[in-house]
Scaffold this motif. Sequence first.
Motif, PDB file in Angstrom:
ATOM      1  N   SER A   1       0.695  -1.397  -0.204  1.00 13.31           N
ATOM      2  CA  SER A   1       0.053   0.018   0.047  1.00 13.31           C
ATOM      3  C   SER A   1       0.903   1.285  -0.254  1.00 13.31           C
ATOM      4  CB  SER A   1      -1.099  -0.071   1.149  1.00 13.31           C
ATOM      5  OG  SER A   1      -1.359   1.206   1.470  1.00 13.31           O
TER       6      SER A   1
ATOM      7  N   ASP B   1       0.347   3.162   3.487  1.00 12.84           N
ATOM      8  CA  ASP B   1       0.983   2.499   4.460  1.00 12.84           C
ATOM      9  C   ASP B   1       2.698   2.894   4.431  1.00 12.84           C
ATOM     10  OD1 ASP B   1      -1.276   1.363   5.420  1.00 12.84           O
ATOM     11  OD2 ASP B   1      -0.528  -0.859   4.853  1.00 12.84           O
TER      12      ASP B   1
ATOM     13  N   ALA C   1       2.796   6.708   5.480  1.00 12.58           N
ATOM     14  CA  ALA C   1       2.649   6.921   6.903  1.00 12.58           C
ATOM     15  C   ALA C   1       4.071   6.530   7.506  1.00 12.58           C
ATOM     16  CB  ALA C   1       1.602   5.912   7.454  1.00 12.58           C
ATOM     17  N   GLU C   2       4.504   5.228   7.092  1.00  7.94           N
ATOM     18  CA  GLU C   2       5.600   4.983   7.896  1.00  7.94           C
ATOM     19  C   GLU C   2       6.958   5.922   7.486  1.00  7.94           C
ATOM     20  OE1 GLU C   2       8.898   1.560   6.693  1.00  7.94           O
ATOM     21  OE2 GLU C   2       6.904   0.861   6.528  1.00  7.94           O
TER      22      GLU C   2
ATOM     23  N   ALA D   1      -6.205   6.318   7.948  1.00  8.49           N
ATOM     24  CA  ALA D   1      -4.899   5.747   7.921  1.00  8.49           C
ATOM     25  C   ALA D   1      -3.728   6.456   8.386  1.00  8.49           C
ATOM     26  CB  ALA D   1      -4.552   5.033   6.485  1.00  8.49           C
TER      27      ALA D   1
ATOM     28  N   ASN E   1      -2.003   6.330  12.569  1.00  9.43           N
ATOM     29  CA  ASN E   1      -0.771   6.417  12.928  1.00  9.43           C
ATOM     30  C   ASN E   1      -0.282   7.631  13.676  1.00  9.43           C
ATOM     31  OD1 ASN E   1       1.052   3.930  11.254  1.00  9.43           O
ATOM     32  ND2 ASN E   1      -0.844   4.656  10.273  1.00  9.43           N
TER      33      ASN E   1
END
Length: 223
Positions: A99, A102, A105-106, A133, A137
């Motif tokens: 994704s 994801d 966000a990381e 999402a 986070n």
Amino acid sequence: MKKIGIIGGMTPESTSYYYRKYIEISRERFEPYVFPELILYSINFRDFWAGGWEGRKKILINATKALERAGAELIAMSANTPHKVFPDVQKAVSVPMISIVDAVAEEIGRRGVGRVLLLGTKTTMSSDFYVSALRDNGIDVIVPGEDEQEKLNEIIFSELAFDNLSSRSWIVRLIEKYAEKGAEGVILGCTELPLAVKQGDVGIEVFDTAEIHMRKLIQLAAE
């Protein structure tokens, strides 16, 4: 290394940018002439955008299954907006899908940025799939006003999709406006936007979602 499968064509401009990043990151990471194997399935964007989300989902699932049959061991969609249906597409295949949301966000967490401006298509900015999402986070998200969303959406589809950078200065001013309101970074949440804005063009952190996504794919392929 694992074979990477990419669903492209949404739009061709952003897909070619993905491929350039694939080359740059591979050269940075590996010895000369070493590249992970990559399979690209470029959909017909007219067909994809002509229907509603059920039709788009079917096109994405068909493309993902084709990549799986072709031997892809990691699969990604080279656009942010189609991640609206990412969970349903992932369920259709046994190969892991990576994704973009994801991965972004990381990266935001890694850089220690707490409040970001989200730019993208109107669907990306106004839907819940991206904002939720990020907030899950611990990231505070700002989205532009409705009129700004409409204008940016128009710029993406009528200009950036054809490598036309006429409205680049408007995008930069939009980012600077929200930087003054407390945004510490900006997510270029449409993979055409990095064609117009780079790190250093504005006074806050720039999150190039296409580069972040490709970097994650190559990292996982190398593992």
